[in-house]
Design a protein around this motif. Structure first.
Motif, PDB file in Angstrom:
ATOM      1  N   ARG A 250      27.374  51.386 -99.866  1.00  0.00           N
ATOM      2  CA  ARG A 250      27.379  50.228-100.754  1.00  0.00           C
ATOM      3  C   ARG A 250      26.264  49.229-100.450  1.00  0.00           C
ATOM      4  O   ARG A 250      25.835  48.490-101.308  1.00  0.00           O
ATOM      5  CB  ARG A 250      28.725  49.518-100.676  1.00  0.00           C
ATOM      6  N   TYR A 251      25.797  49.198 -99.185  1.00  0.00           N
ATOM      7  CA  TYR A 251      24.779  48.214 -98.797  1.00  0.00           C
ATOM      8  C   TYR A 251      23.378  48.838 -98.834  1.00  0.00           C
ATOM      9  O   TYR A 251      23.138  49.868 -98.202  1.00  0.00           O
ATOM     10  CB  TYR A 251      25.050  47.668 -97.400  1.00  0.00           C
ATOM     11  N   ALA A 252      22.500  48.223 -99.593  1.00  0.00           N
ATOM     12  CA  ALA A 252      21.102  48.671 -99.664  1.00  0.00           C
ATOM     13  C   ALA A 252      20.202  47.525 -99.200  1.00  0.00           C
ATOM     14  O   ALA A 252      20.350  46.381 -99.635  1.00  0.00           O
ATOM     15  CB  ALA A 252      20.744  49.076-101.091  1.00  0.00           C
ATOM     16  N   HIS A 253      19.294  47.845 -98.323  1.00  0.00           N
ATOM     17  CA  HIS A 253      18.404  46.817 -97.768  1.00  0.00           C
ATOM     18  C   HIS A 253      17.156  46.675 -98.645  1.00  0.00           C
ATOM     19  O   HIS A 253      16.568  47.655 -99.078  1.00  0.00           O
ATOM     20  CB  HIS A 253      18.008  47.173 -96.333  1.00  0.00           C
ATOM     21  N   THR A 254      16.762  45.443 -98.875  1.00  0.00           N
ATOM     22  CA  THR A 254      15.566  45.171 -99.675  1.00  0.00           C
ATOM     23  C   THR A 254      14.681  44.174 -98.926  1.00  0.00           C
ATOM     24  O   THR A 254      15.179  43.369 -98.139  1.00  0.00           O
ATOM     25  CB  THR A 254      15.923  44.557-101.047  1.00  0.00           C
TER      26      THR A 254
ATOM     27  N   ASP B  12      14.734  40.525 -94.891  1.00  0.00           N
ATOM     28  CA  ASP B  12      15.539  41.678 -95.282  1.00  0.00           C
ATOM     29  C   ASP B  12      16.755  41.174 -96.044  1.00  0.00           C
ATOM     30  O   ASP B  12      17.633  40.527 -95.473  1.00  0.00           O
ATOM     31  CB  ASP B  12      15.962  42.442 -94.020  1.00  0.00           C
ATOM     32  N   ASP B  13      16.803  41.458 -97.331  1.00  0.00           N
ATOM     33  CA  ASP B  13      17.908  41.014 -98.178  1.00  0.00           C
ATOM     34  C   ASP B  13      18.791  42.216 -98.516  1.00  0.00           C
ATOM     35  O   ASP B  13      18.292  43.242 -98.992  1.00  0.00           O
ATOM     36  CB  ASP B  13      17.355  40.384 -99.460  1.00  0.00           C
ATOM     37  N   VAL B  14      20.077  42.093 -98.263  1.00  0.00           N
ATOM     38  CA  VAL B  14      20.989  43.224 -98.448  1.00  0.00           C
ATOM     39  C   VAL B  14      21.704  43.107 -99.788  1.00  0.00           C
ATOM     40  O   VAL B  14      22.346  42.102-100.093  1.00  0.00           O
ATOM     41  CB  VAL B  14      22.026  43.283 -97.301  1.00  0.00           C
ATOM     42  N   SER B  15      21.590  44.158-100.579  1.00  0.00           N
ATOM     43  CA  SER B  15      22.262  44.223-101.872  1.00  0.00           C
ATOM     44  C   SER B  15      23.562  45.007-101.714  1.00  0.00           C
ATOM     45  O   SER B  15      23.600  46.034-101.023  1.00  0.00           O
ATOM     46  CB  SER B  15      21.341  44.921-102.890  1.00  0.00           C
ATOM     47  N   ASP B  16      24.617  44.511-102.341  1.00  0.00           N
ATOM     48  CA  ASP B  16      25.946  45.116-102.192  1.00  0.00           C
ATOM     49  C   ASP B  16      26.400  45.736-103.518  1.00  0.00           C
ATOM     50  O   ASP B  16      26.480  45.055-104.536  1.00  0.00           O
ATOM     51  CB  ASP B  16      26.936  44.049-101.736  1.00  0.00           C
TER      52      ASP B  16
END
Length: 409
Positions: A276-280, A264-268
């Motif tokens: 602001r935080y989206a999980h990928t 799970d990589d979190v994009s800011d």
């Protein structure tokens, strides 16, 4: 004067004793030789018995080697039989009559697709070769031309050393075909036309793009293929370490549990404030240089899709391979419904794992991978030779001269 006289006498006495001692030694040797000759004359069967014993020992060692090889083959057969039985049971349950859902944790969907009906009329020449090379309907396949002859030599030598007999090289020119024949390496001579759009992508990439089209011929004949680039070394029989439960089973370019198996990589995006935080979900790509593919409809569709795109796009085959595997269905596009498995990244190892982790960690002393792909480094031939010294010949300093990364020239 007396002292000088005493010294001279001492020297003469020492010389006489030395000569006498030498004669005694020579006499003893002569007596030993004569006794040995007499013993040999009167007991000729002694040496014959020793020779027979040595011959028997060599014969037993040969039989032991044969039994070990047969034992490995039996293990492969047993593992395949168990996997095929489990797959058949799952297929019967999944494709049978509609039934009610069982308790939580007991519901399993179908992952192992049924195999296609072999069509030997599609390529009788290849079918005849494969019937001899791969009676169990699976084999290692490499593809090469004469430009990489030195690596081909290391490649098939490692397969032989690992006890693999079911392998084949697709020879793209007469020179490499002759080389295979002279080294008793099974080969299939195949002329292959490189798509015009791929001709200026470099020889390695252009040939790599051909493999998807060539692999279709094997799958159509009903054979499972462990596709292998020739910059790969085998240290164990890979068929003992396959699961055979998915359409595609591939090594990873990842170097740890997260990159190889997904995370799970979190994009800011700060401008979004509270959101602001989206999980990928991310995973490093499957390596198109080493993967096991079963003769199923999704597998053949994958090969057709990649081949079609590479004939029209100036793209890297590995990128296209992964896009077709992972891209989901969406408006205007129907995704591929293929089941996937990532190989153990230590057993089926890439050279980043080897040179940045394994060679530096004492916990890996004595560890032997199944296969090692020198895919992260351009000095492939030199590193392959060093890896053989490291794993096969036990020279633990064989890798010290190499940097972690690549020094491009």
């Amino acid at each position: 004067m007396r002292k000088r006289g005493d010294g001279g006498w001492s020297q003469r006495a020492g010389s006489v004793l030395s000569t006498r001692y030498g004669l005694e030694v020579a006499f003893s040797i002569l007596v030993g030789v004569l006794m040995g000759a007499l013993w040999s004359f009167f007991n000729p069967r002694c040496y014959t018995t020793t020779s027979i014993a040595l011959d028997k020992l060599q014969h037993l060692n040969s039989e032991l080697t044969t039994l070990r090889e047969e034992n490995i083959e039996l293990k492969v057969h047993l593992k395949r039989a168990e996997q095929e039985r489990d797959a058949a049971l799952k297929q019967r349950e999944s494709l049978g009559l509609v039934k009610k859902v069982g308790p939580v944790g007991t519901v399993k969907s179908l992952r192992t697709q049924p195999l296609v009906q072999p069509n030997e009329d599609a390529n009788p020449k290849l079918a005849e070769i494969l019937s001899k090379v791969a009676p169990d309907k699976e084999l290692v396949v490499g593809i090469a031309n004469n430009n990489v002859r030195s690596m081909v030599n290391i490649w098939f030598s490692s397969l032989k050393r690992a006890g693999v007999s079911n392998y084949l090289l697709v020879a793209l020119d007469d020179q490499i075909a002759h080389f295979c024949k002279s080294n008793q390496v099974p080969f299939y001579r195949r002329d292959a036309t490189i798509a015009a759009i791929q001709k200026d992508t470099g020889d390695n990439h252009a040939i790599s793009g051909l493999k998807f089209h060539l692999l279709r011929e094997f799958l159509e004949l009903g054979y499972s293929v462990l596709l292998s680039d020739v910059d790969i070394l085998f240290f164990q029989n890979p068929f003992l370490h396959l699961y055979r439960d998915c359409d595609v089973e591939s090594m990873s370019d990842g170097y740890n549990n997260q990159t190889a198996y997904g995370y799970d990589d979190v994009s800011d995006d700060p401008k979004m404030g509270w959101a602001r935080y989206a999980h990928t979900m991310r995973i490093w790509v499957f390596n198109s240089g080493l993967f096991y593919i079963r003769p199923t409809i999704p597998s053949i569709e994958l090969l057709d899709r990649v081949t079609s795109r590479l004939s029209k796009e100036k793209a890297w085959d590995q990128a296209v391979f992964n896009e077709e595997l992972f891209r989901p269905s969406h408006p205007g596009y129907e995704g591929l419904h293929a089941s996937l498995r990532v190989m153990d990244y230590y057993l089926f190892m890439n050279s980043k794992v080897m040179f940045t982790i394994v060679r530096k960690d004492a916990n890996f002393d004595g560890f032997l991978p199944v296969a090692l792909h020198v895919n992260y480094h351009p000095d492939k031939y030199e590193r392959m030779l060093a890896l053989i010294n490291y794993f096969v010949n036990g020279k633990k300093d064989a890798l010290k001269a190499f940097p972690d990364g690549s020094e491009w020239r």
